[in-house]
Design an enzyme around this catalytic site. Structure first.
Site, PDB file in Angstrom:
ATOM      1  N   ALA A  70       0.872  -1.172   0.000  1.00 36.79           N
ATOM      2  CA  ALA A  70       0.000   0.000   0.000  1.00 36.79           C
ATOM      3  C   ALA A  70       0.913   1.227   0.000  1.00 36.79           C
ATOM      4  O   ALA A  70       2.055   1.151   0.464  1.00 36.79           O
ATOM      5  CB  ALA A  70      -0.875  -0.015   1.247  1.00 36.79           C
ATOM      6  N   GLU A 118      -0.753  -9.212  -0.549  1.00 35.77           N
ATOM      7  CA  GLU A 118      -2.198  -9.431  -0.356  1.00 35.77           C
ATOM      8  C   GLU A 118      -2.925  -9.505  -1.695  1.00 35.77           C
ATOM      9  O   GLU A 118      -3.839 -10.307  -1.883  1.00 35.77           O
ATOM     10  CB  GLU A 118      -2.758  -8.324   0.545  1.00 35.77           C
TER      11      GLU A 118
HETATM   12  N1  COA Z   1       4.621   3.162  -0.499  1.00 32.07           N
HETATM   13  C1  COA Z   1       5.047   4.326  -1.002  1.00 32.07           C
HETATM   14  N2  COA Z   1       6.218   4.468  -1.644  1.00 32.07           N
HETATM   15  C2  COA Z   1       6.971   3.367  -1.790  1.00 32.07           C
HETATM   16  C3  COA Z   1       6.586   2.112  -1.300  1.00 32.07           C
HETATM   17  C4  COA Z   1       5.352   2.031  -0.622  1.00 32.07           C
HETATM   18  N3  COA Z   1       4.890   0.877  -0.129  1.00 32.07           N
HETATM   19  N4  COA Z   1       7.560   1.216  -1.578  1.00 32.07           N
HETATM   20  C5  COA Z   1       8.509   1.890  -2.242  1.00 32.07           C
HETATM   21  N5  COA Z   1       8.152   3.187  -2.378  1.00 32.07           N
HETATM   22  C6  COA Z   1       8.889   4.251  -3.050  1.00 32.07           C
HETATM   23  C7  COA Z   1      10.077   4.735  -2.214  1.00 32.07           C
HETATM   24  O1  COA Z   1       9.642   5.684  -1.237  1.00 32.07           O
HETATM   25  C8  COA Z   1      10.947   5.347  -3.286  1.00 32.07           C
HETATM   26  O2  COA Z   1      10.413   6.597  -3.646  1.00 32.07           O
HETATM   27  P1  COA Z   1      11.409   7.881  -3.824  1.00 32.07           P
HETATM   28  O3  COA Z   1      12.364   7.428  -4.925  1.00 32.07           O
HETATM   29  O4  COA Z   1      10.483   8.968  -4.258  1.00 32.07           O
HETATM   30  O5  COA Z   1      12.093   8.081  -2.511  1.00 32.07           O
HETATM   31  C9  COA Z   1      10.712   4.416  -4.480  1.00 32.07           C
HETATM   32  O6  COA Z   1       9.484   3.766  -4.233  1.00 32.07           O
HETATM   33  C10 COA Z   1      11.792   3.359  -4.621  1.00 32.07           C
HETATM   34  O7  COA Z   1      11.879   2.652  -3.395  1.00 32.07           O
HETATM   35  P2  COA Z   1      13.248   2.494  -2.566  1.00 32.07           P
HETATM   36  O8  COA Z   1      12.890   2.259  -1.127  1.00 32.07           O
HETATM   37  O9  COA Z   1      14.172   3.634  -2.869  1.00 32.07           O
HETATM   38  O10 COA Z   1      13.829   1.168  -3.240  1.00 32.07           O
HETATM   39  P3  COA Z   1      14.821   0.110  -2.578  1.00 32.07           P
HETATM   40  O11 COA Z   1      15.254  -0.785  -3.668  1.00 32.07           O
HETATM   41  O12 COA Z   1      15.867   0.799  -1.755  1.00 32.07           O
HETATM   42  O13 COA Z   1      13.906  -0.725  -1.547  1.00 32.07           O
HETATM   43  C11 COA Z   1      11.920  -1.912  -0.866  1.00 32.07           C
HETATM   44  C12 COA Z   1      12.852  -1.512  -2.037  1.00 32.07           C
HETATM   45  C13 COA Z   1      10.719  -2.613  -1.443  1.00 32.07           C
HETATM   46  C14 COA Z   1      12.676  -2.847   0.107  1.00 32.07           C
HETATM   47  C15 COA Z   1      11.498  -0.635  -0.095  1.00 32.07           C
HETATM   48  O14 COA Z   1      10.977   0.302  -1.044  1.00 32.07           O
HETATM   49  C16 COA Z   1      10.418  -0.866   0.935  1.00 32.07           C
HETATM   50  O15 COA Z   1      10.699  -1.364   2.019  1.00 32.07           O
HETATM   51  N6  COA Z   1       9.166  -0.469   0.628  1.00 32.07           N
HETATM   52  C17 COA Z   1       8.062  -0.551   1.547  1.00 32.07           C
HETATM   53  C18 COA Z   1       7.611  -1.977   1.723  1.00 32.07           C
HETATM   54  C19 COA Z   1       6.480  -2.045   2.736  1.00 32.07           C
HETATM   55  O16 COA Z   1       6.645  -1.822   3.911  1.00 32.07           O
HETATM   56  N7  COA Z   1       5.287  -2.360   2.240  1.00 32.07           N
HETATM   57  C20 COA Z   1       4.135  -2.520   3.044  1.00 32.07           C
HETATM   58  C21 COA Z   1       3.328  -1.279   3.058  1.00 32.07           C
HETATM   59  S1  COA Z   1       1.829  -1.510   3.968  1.00 32.07           S
END
Ligand code: COA
Length: 261
Positions: A70, A118
């Site tokens: 999300a 999900e």
């Molecule tokens: N919601 C909003 N933005 C998200 C997102 C999410 N769930 N997942 C990734 N993004 C965004 C990041 O904020 C980033 O945006 P920015 O470039 O404007 O800062 C972009 O997507 C790329 O993500 P980034 O974190 O830089 O990539 P990464 O390769 O370093 O890490 C993940 C990848 C998936 C490990 C990491 O993005 C992450 O942990 N995301 C959230 C996962 C999560 O908790 N999901 C459950 C949500 S309920």
């Protein structure tokens, strides 16, 4: 192929009978904001209404992610009532997929976290690429899964694995997901579309009325009042300091410090 109806979805055909729906927000790793969720619901309904299309494959744009969850920037300001409502709305979209009378296959091509896992679990079948990482990391944000994950993961992987994955928040790789029964198959990324197409074709050769009733009968085996509980508890967590800290820490790119209140 872009579809004028959608801002964040691409539609195309793998064959005349097999629709490919691609969630297309690669800059945000295809995270599900409200608009994407509404578009997915609309796409599933129009697929179900189509007289030509028999199977839908859902995947994520780019090579890195199916859906990374999300959209946390939308979550971080939710009140308790808004949180409960969002959870119920997300659950409704996932149920629309699960109860769709035609098969929906998730092609999990990278991160499938939180709402992404999900979404994949609401589909009838799942094919993962070798680089897939599937998990429910919500507790790391001070939350719980809110789009049906607490109900569907135990059905697929069993209670013990679901507890482990949800309480640690740690994702599993594709081979573990296969071993736990979360996905049906694992394939190299460059063969994934072909694998999804082949699986769809194995279904398409059968009687469509029988397929539709098989889906209904299998789904009837899993009535669950737990969805309501999940939405209420998701809402309660939105009123906590831990939730503000967890989501704030993600958006500020730092480690969360939880206080248990
Ligand atoms: N919601 C909003 N933005 C998200 C997102 C999410 N769930 N997942 C990734 N993004 C965004 C990041 O904020 C980033 O945006 P920015 O470039 O404007 O800062 C972009 O997507 C790329 O993500 P980034 O974190 O830089 O990539 P990464 O390769 O370093 O890490 C993940 C990848 C998936 C490990 C990491 O993005 C992450 O942990 N995301 C959230 C996962 C999560 O908790 N999901 C459950 C949500 S309920």
């Amino acid at each position: 192929m872009s579809d004028p109806h959608f801002s964040h979805l691409l539609t195309g055909n793998l064959t005349d009978e097999i629709l490919l729906l691609t969630i297309n927000r690669p800059g945000k790793l295809n995270a599900l904001n409200r608009e994407v969720l509404a578009e997915i619901e609309q796409a599933v309904r129009s697929f179900e209404d189509s007289s030509e299309l028999l199977v839908m494959v859902i995947t994520g744009a780019g090579e890195k992610a199916f859906v990374a969850g999300a959209d946390i920037s939308e979550l971080s300001t939710l009140s308790q009532a808004e949180g409960e409502n969002l959870s119920a709305a997300g659950q409704r979209v996932m149920s629309t997929i699960e109860l769709c009378s035609k098969p929906v296959i998730a092609l999990v091509n990278g991160y499938a976290l939180g709402g992404g896992a999900e979404l994949a679990m609401a589909c009838h079948l799942r094919i993962a690429t070798e680089n897939a990482l599937i998990g429910l990391p919500e507790v790391s944000l001070g939350l719980i899964p809110g789009y049906g994950g607490t109900q569907r993961l135990p059905r697929l992987a069993g209670r013990a694995r679901a507890m482990e994955m949800i309480l640690t928040g740690e994702p599993v790789n594709a081979s573990d997901a296969l071993m736990y029964g979360i996905v049906n198959d694992v394939v190299p990324a460059d063969q994934a579309l072909e694998a999804a197409k082949k699986m769809a074709e194995r279904i398409v050769k059968n009687g469509p009325l029988a397929i539709s009733k098989a889906i209904r009968a299998i789904s009837a085996a899993y009535p669950s009042r737990g969805f309501t509980t999940e939405a209420v508890l998701f809402g309660e967590l939105c009123a906590t300091d831990d939730f503000r800290e967890g989501t704030g820490a993600f958006l500020e790119k730092r480690k969360a410090v939880f206080k248990g209140r």
